[in-house]
Every structure is written in structure tokens, then in C-alpha cells.
Design an enzyme around this catalytic site. Structure first.
Site, PDB file in Angstrom:
ATOM      1  N   SER A 147       0.875  -1.128   0.207  1.00 35.88           N
ATOM      2  CA  SER A 147      -0.063   0.024  -0.059  1.00 35.88           C
ATOM      3  C   SER A 147       0.736   1.311  -0.080  1.00 35.88           C
ATOM      4  O   SER A 147       1.941   1.159   0.493  1.00 35.88           O
ATOM      5  CB  SER A 147      -0.928  -0.089   1.470  1.00 35.88           C
ATOM      6  OG  SER A 147      -1.495   1.302   1.478  1.00 35.88           O
ATOM      7  N   TYR A 192      -1.715  -0.410  10.616  1.00 41.50           N
ATOM      8  CA  TYR A 192      -2.102  -0.985   9.270  1.00 41.50           C
ATOM      9  C   TYR A 192      -0.779  -0.768   8.221  1.00 41.50           C
ATOM     10  O   TYR A 192      -0.377  -1.734   7.893  1.00 41.50           O
ATOM     11  CB  TYR A 192      -3.151  -0.355   8.552  1.00 41.50           C
ATOM     12  CG  TYR A 192      -3.316  -0.686   7.033  1.00 41.50           C
ATOM     13  CD1 TYR A 192      -3.075   0.114   6.213  1.00 41.50           C
ATOM     14  CD2 TYR A 192      -3.525  -1.970   6.761  1.00 41.50           C
ATOM     15  CE1 TYR A 192      -3.037  -0.015   5.081  1.00 41.50           C
ATOM     16  CE2 TYR A 192      -3.809  -2.345   5.380  1.00 41.50           C
ATOM     17  CZ  TYR A 192      -3.503  -1.485   4.522  1.00 41.50           C
ATOM     18  OH  TYR A 192      -3.374  -1.716   3.119  1.00 41.50           O
ATOM     19  N   LYS A 229       2.056  -3.410   6.624  1.00 39.34           N
ATOM     20  CA  LYS A 229       2.665  -3.607   5.243  1.00 39.34           C
ATOM     21  C   LYS A 229       4.055  -3.484   5.287  1.00 39.34           C
ATOM     22  O   LYS A 229       4.501  -4.112   4.227  1.00 39.34           O
ATOM     23  CB  LYS A 229       1.811  -2.452   4.406  1.00 39.34           C
ATOM     24  CG  LYS A 229       0.231  -2.785   4.249  1.00 39.34           C
ATOM     25  CD  LYS A 229       0.047  -4.336   3.578  1.00 39.34           C
ATOM     26  CE  LYS A 229      -1.451  -4.322   3.365  1.00 39.34           C
ATOM     27  NZ  LYS A 229      -1.673  -5.756   2.776  1.00 39.34           N
TER      28      LYS A 229
HETATM   29  C1  WQD Z   1      -8.962   9.912   0.695  1.00 37.55           C
HETATM   30  C2  WQD Z   1      -9.323  11.279   0.836  1.00 37.55           C
HETATM   31  C3  WQD Z   1      -9.641  12.141   3.407  1.00 37.55           C
HETATM   32  C4  WQD Z   1     -13.400  10.161   3.583  1.00 37.55           C
HETATM   33  C5  WQD Z   1      -6.532   4.841   3.052  1.00 37.55           C
HETATM   34  C6  WQD Z   1      -5.647   3.747   3.393  1.00 37.55           C
HETATM   35  C7  WQD Z   1      -4.896   3.387   2.330  1.00 37.55           C
HETATM   36  C8  WQD Z   1      -5.752   2.371   1.343  1.00 37.55           C
HETATM   37  C9  WQD Z   1      -6.717   3.515   0.617  1.00 37.55           C
HETATM   38  C10 WQD Z   1      -5.671   0.230   1.879  1.00 37.55           C
HETATM   39  C11 WQD Z   1      -8.466  11.925   2.074  1.00 37.55           C
HETATM   40  C12 WQD Z   1     -10.651  12.429   2.447  1.00 37.55           C
HETATM   41  C13 WQD Z   1     -12.283  10.334   3.139  1.00 37.55           C
HETATM   42  C14 WQD Z   1     -14.562  10.857   3.868  1.00 37.55           C
HETATM   43  C15 WQD Z   1     -13.109  12.723   3.404  1.00 37.55           C
HETATM   44  N1  WQD Z   1      -6.289   1.472   1.964  1.00 37.55           N
HETATM   45  N2  WQD Z   1     -12.258  11.860   2.973  1.00 37.55           N
HETATM   46  N3  WQD Z   1     -14.166  12.199   3.680  1.00 37.55           N
HETATM   47  O1  WQD Z   1      -6.757   7.780   3.620  1.00 37.55           O
HETATM   48  O2  WQD Z   1      -5.855   8.070   1.303  1.00 37.55           O
HETATM   49  O3  WQD Z   1      -5.981   5.948   2.100  1.00 37.55           O
HETATM   50  O4  WQD Z   1      -7.403   4.051   2.018  1.00 37.55           O
HETATM   51  O5  WQD Z   1      -4.534  -0.232   1.402  1.00 37.55           O
HETATM   52  O6  WQD Z   1      -3.778   2.368   2.755  1.00 37.55           O
HETATM   53  O7  WQD Z   1      -4.923   4.644   4.113  1.00 37.55           O
HETATM   54  O8  WQD Z   1      -8.184   7.056   1.385  1.00 37.55           O
HETATM   55  O9  WQD Z   1     -10.468   7.176   0.790  1.00 37.55           O
HETATM   56  O10 WQD Z   1      -9.972   7.095   3.438  1.00 37.55           O
HETATM   57  O11 WQD Z   1      -9.446   9.127   2.042  1.00 37.55           O
HETATM   58  O12 WQD Z   1     -12.875  14.021   2.980  1.00 37.55           O
HETATM   59  O13 WQD Z   1     -15.686  10.534   4.397  1.00 37.55           O
HETATM   60  O14 WQD Z   1     -10.518  11.589   1.049  1.00 37.55           O
HETATM   61  O15 WQD Z   1      -9.496  13.162   4.074  1.00 37.55           O
HETATM   62  O16 WQD Z   1      -7.942  13.393   1.760  1.00 37.55           O
HETATM   63  P1  WQD Z   1      -6.842   7.352   2.081  1.00 37.55           P
HETATM   64  P2  WQD Z   1      -9.580   7.728   1.838  1.00 37.55           P
END
Ligand code: WQD
Length: 338
Positions: free
Chosen positions: A125, A149, A153
Site C-alpha cells: 500500500s 495497518y 505492510k
Molecule cells: C481519501 C481522501 C480524506 C473520507 C486509505 C488507506 C490506504 C488505502 C486507501 C488500503 C483523504 C478524504 C475520506 C470521507 C473525506 N487502503 N475523505 N471524507 O486515507 O488516502 O487511504 O485508503 O490499502 O492504505 O490509508 O483514503 O479514501 O480514506 O481518503 O474527506 O468521508 O478523502 O481526508 O483526503 P486514504 P480515503
């Protein structure tokens, strides 16, 4: 074509990768303990490909059960998706994450070694890129983890790096996913999170269907053009094709350990994803601007040179296609996979 064992095969990326593998002519053995996914995925895979994958309801932590599968089949390569992947949950339940993600990998490697199967594609990841580095992230950049998490990884990559250093027969491609989103174009497979989702696109979908009153936007004061977080969103079928490329161009030809970024090389902000989703669903998504989420970085996107040059792979779908495919799955499956 070879026989591929896929762990975590009924999960989001696993099920889409099974479709891509079967379409490419590989024979697939699907393994999953169904703790975070649904057996209904198998019927959907069959509806798409016309083939029912051979399924084993087995936990990768169960070395003896896994050994029976290897004794019954000559397996060319393992693609290892099985594991837990929610960052916030990992902070609350670290032991579950170390058990499933690290102990599970160790058990799998023991079984592979016992059965002389030494070819693995590992699900890693972009989380392993520490906050200290700035995007675009390159595979040789420093890595670090700020949550359990991400630690699992990092540990997985280190275990595999050490294994390959001591036994030159091993071939391991560790694929660092950025932000997989979207769904198979048929609408038969898609992101079907168990419980309340944390990732952006499932949360947008819940706001679009009225399951929630508004999308919480975590932070609008980042140093980005519109103030919201930027990520490298990549279509889940492009991620699936990246696994086929890793099989063909790396594990079938090379030995040793190598990491590859699976991303588009392009960043999109939260508000840009919202706009693309509004165009896909034809609705205005209500927003609630909130404080930053702890642990989030402002900007994350991939340098995709290595996968392009060494795996002959690049992502093809744009954000509009990702959101349109996601929305189709949501509309066709209002209660998720069943
Ligand atoms: C993306 C953006 C949030 C939800 C995570 C894991 C990563 C991978 C993918 C496994 C950020 C913003 C999110 C919401 C928001 N998983 N957001 N409102 O955090 O980049 O990655 O998921 O492999 O390992 O860390 O993805 O989709 O959670 O967030 O504003 O309700 O969307 O702040 O900027 P992230 P995400």
C-alpha cells in the site's frame, strides 16, 4: 496458462483480479475466510466470466488447511490479498491487524516453502510512504508507518525482502496500491465495504443515495489548490490488470524482491472527486466541511515510471469512468452484494 492461488479472492480488489485473471486464461483457485467479504462475489465472478472459480473457505492463518490446497494443486504463483485494511480500525485493534496481516503472511510463506511454490505477488500500500516524503512517491523513497495497518505492510515487505535475500529461488512483486476505486463495468462487482466505510468514494456513494445526509469533508485548509486532500485514485480494474502485468513481466521472468507503485501518477482533490461523482449520478452531493482527519497527509500520488517501464503497465481509466462505474454498481446493488 498457469494456476494462480488468490487469497482474499472474494474481497474488493481480489474479486476484480480473479475476473481479470480468468479473462486472461489463468486457472484460479480462490481462497477466503469470508470475514470481510461475501461468498456472493463468486457467483458474480461466474456471471462475468462464465467460469466458477474453485473456492476454498479457508483462513490463510490455518497452515494445515492451506497445505491441503497446495497438495491438491500444482500452483504457479500466489497473489496474496487476504488481510485487514482499515487504518482507523488498526489503531483500535492492532493485535487483529498483526495477527491477520503479519502472522497470516508468515503462515502462507511456510506453506509455499513446504510445497516449493516460491512465486508471490503481495498486496502492499502507498501507506508505507512516510509523511516525511513528498509526492510523487517513488519506490526507492524512504518508508515509514504512522499506524498499525501501515506497519503490517512495512513488515510484510521486510519479511519478503529478507526471504528473497536468503533464498534466491523466490520471486516477489510487492504492489503498492494508491487509492483503488470504481467497479467492474457490468455493475456486478464493486466496492461493498462491511460496516461503515472510511474511504472517500463509498462515503460519497452513501451521501448520493441518501444513506447519510452529507459527505464529511475532512479538512479544507490543506496547502492544495482547493484546500482539500489530494490522492491518486485508480480504477480497480486497472489495479487488477497491474497484477496480471506483475505475473507476466516480473514473477515469470525474474527472481528477487521488487516493489511497484500501482497508481495513475495523477492527483485529484476531494472536491474534484465529488464533482466527478455528481456528474456520474446526476445529483448534488451535500457537503459538511469538517476538521482534518488525524493521520491524513495533504498530498499523495504515485510516480509510475517503474511499473510502466518494467511491467509494461499503465492505468487507463479516468476519474469520470471510475465514478460512473462505481455509481452503476451502487444503483444495481442498493443492498450490496447478496
Ligand atoms: C481519501 C481522501 C480524506 C473520507 C486509505 C488507506 C490506504 C488505502 C486507501 C488500503 C483523504 C478524504 C475520506 C470521507 C473525506 N487502503 N475523505 N471524507 O486515507 O488516502 O487511504 O485508503 O490499502 O492504505 O490509508 O483514503 O479514501 O480514506 O481518503 O474527506 O468521508 O478523502 O481526508 O483526503 P486514504 P480515503
Amino acid at each position: 496458462m498457469g494456476k494462480i492461488l488468490v487469497t482474499g479472492a472474494t474481497g474488493y480488489i481480489g474479486s476484480h483480479t480473479c475476473v481479470a485473471l480468468m479473462r486472461a486464461g489463468y486457472r484460479v483457485l480462490a481462497v477466503d475466510n469470508l470475514s470481510r467479504s461475501k461468498v456472493a462475489s463468486l457467483a458474480r465472478i461466474q456471471m462475468i466470466t462464465g467460469i466458477a472459480p474453485r473456492f476454498y473457505n479457508v483462513d490463510v492463518c490455518d497452515e494445515e488447511e492451506m497445505n491441503w490446497i497446495f497438495r491438491d494443486h500444482l500452483i504457479d504463483c500466489v497473489i496474496h490479498f487476504a488481510g485487514l485494511k482499515d487504518v482507523e480500525e488498526s489503531v483500535r485493534q492492532p493485535l487483529d491487524y498483526y495477527h491477520n496481516n503479519v502472522y497470516g503472511l508468515l503462515q502462507l510463506l511456510h506453506v509455499m516453502q513446504r510445497n516449493r511454490c516460491k512465486s508471490l505477488v503481495f498486496s502492499s500500500s502507498a501507506t508505507v510512504y512516510g509523511a516525511g516524503e513528498t509526492a510523487p512517491y517513488k519506490e526507492d523513497m524512504k518508508t515509514s508507518a504512522v499506524n498499525p495497518y501501515g506497519q503490517t505492510k512495512l513488515m510484510g515487505e521486510q519479511i519478503l525482502r529478507d526471504l528473497c535475500a536468503t533464498d534466491p529461488e523466490w520471486s516477489v512483486a510487492a504492489l503498492r496500491y494508491f487509492n483503488p476505486i470504481g467497479a467492474h463495468e457490468s455493475g456486478l462487482l464493486g466496492e461493498d465495504p462491511s460496516g461503515v466505510p472510511g474511504n472517500l468514494v463509498p462515503c460519497i456513494a452513501r451521501a448520493a443515495t441518501g444513506q447519510t445526509q452529507a459527505l464529511s469533508v475532512y479538512g479544507s485548509d490543506y496547502d492544495t489548490p482547493d484546500g482539500t486532500g489530494i490522492r491518486d485514485y485508480i480504477h480497480v480494474m486497472d489495479v487488477a490488470e497491474g497484477h496480471i502485468a506483475a505475473l507476466r513481466e516480473y514473477t515469470a521472468r525474474h527472481r528477487g524482491f521488487r516493489t511497484f507503485n500501482l497508481g495513475t501518477g495523477k492527483g485529484s482533490s476531494v472536491l474534484e472527486v465529488v464533482a466527478a461523482y455528481e456528474a456520474a449520478c446526476g445529483k448534488k452531493i451535500p457537503l459538511s466541511m469538517e476538521a482534518r482527519r488525524s493521520g491524513d497527509v495533504a498530498v499523495s500520488y504515485a510516480d509510475v515510471t517503474r511499473a510502466r517501464e518494467e511491467l509494461n503497465w499503465t492505468a487507463s481509466a479516468d476519474l469520470e469512468r471510475m465514478c460512473a462505474d462505481s455509481w452503476r454498481f451502487v444503483c444495481q446493488n442498493p443492498r450490496g452484494l447478496e
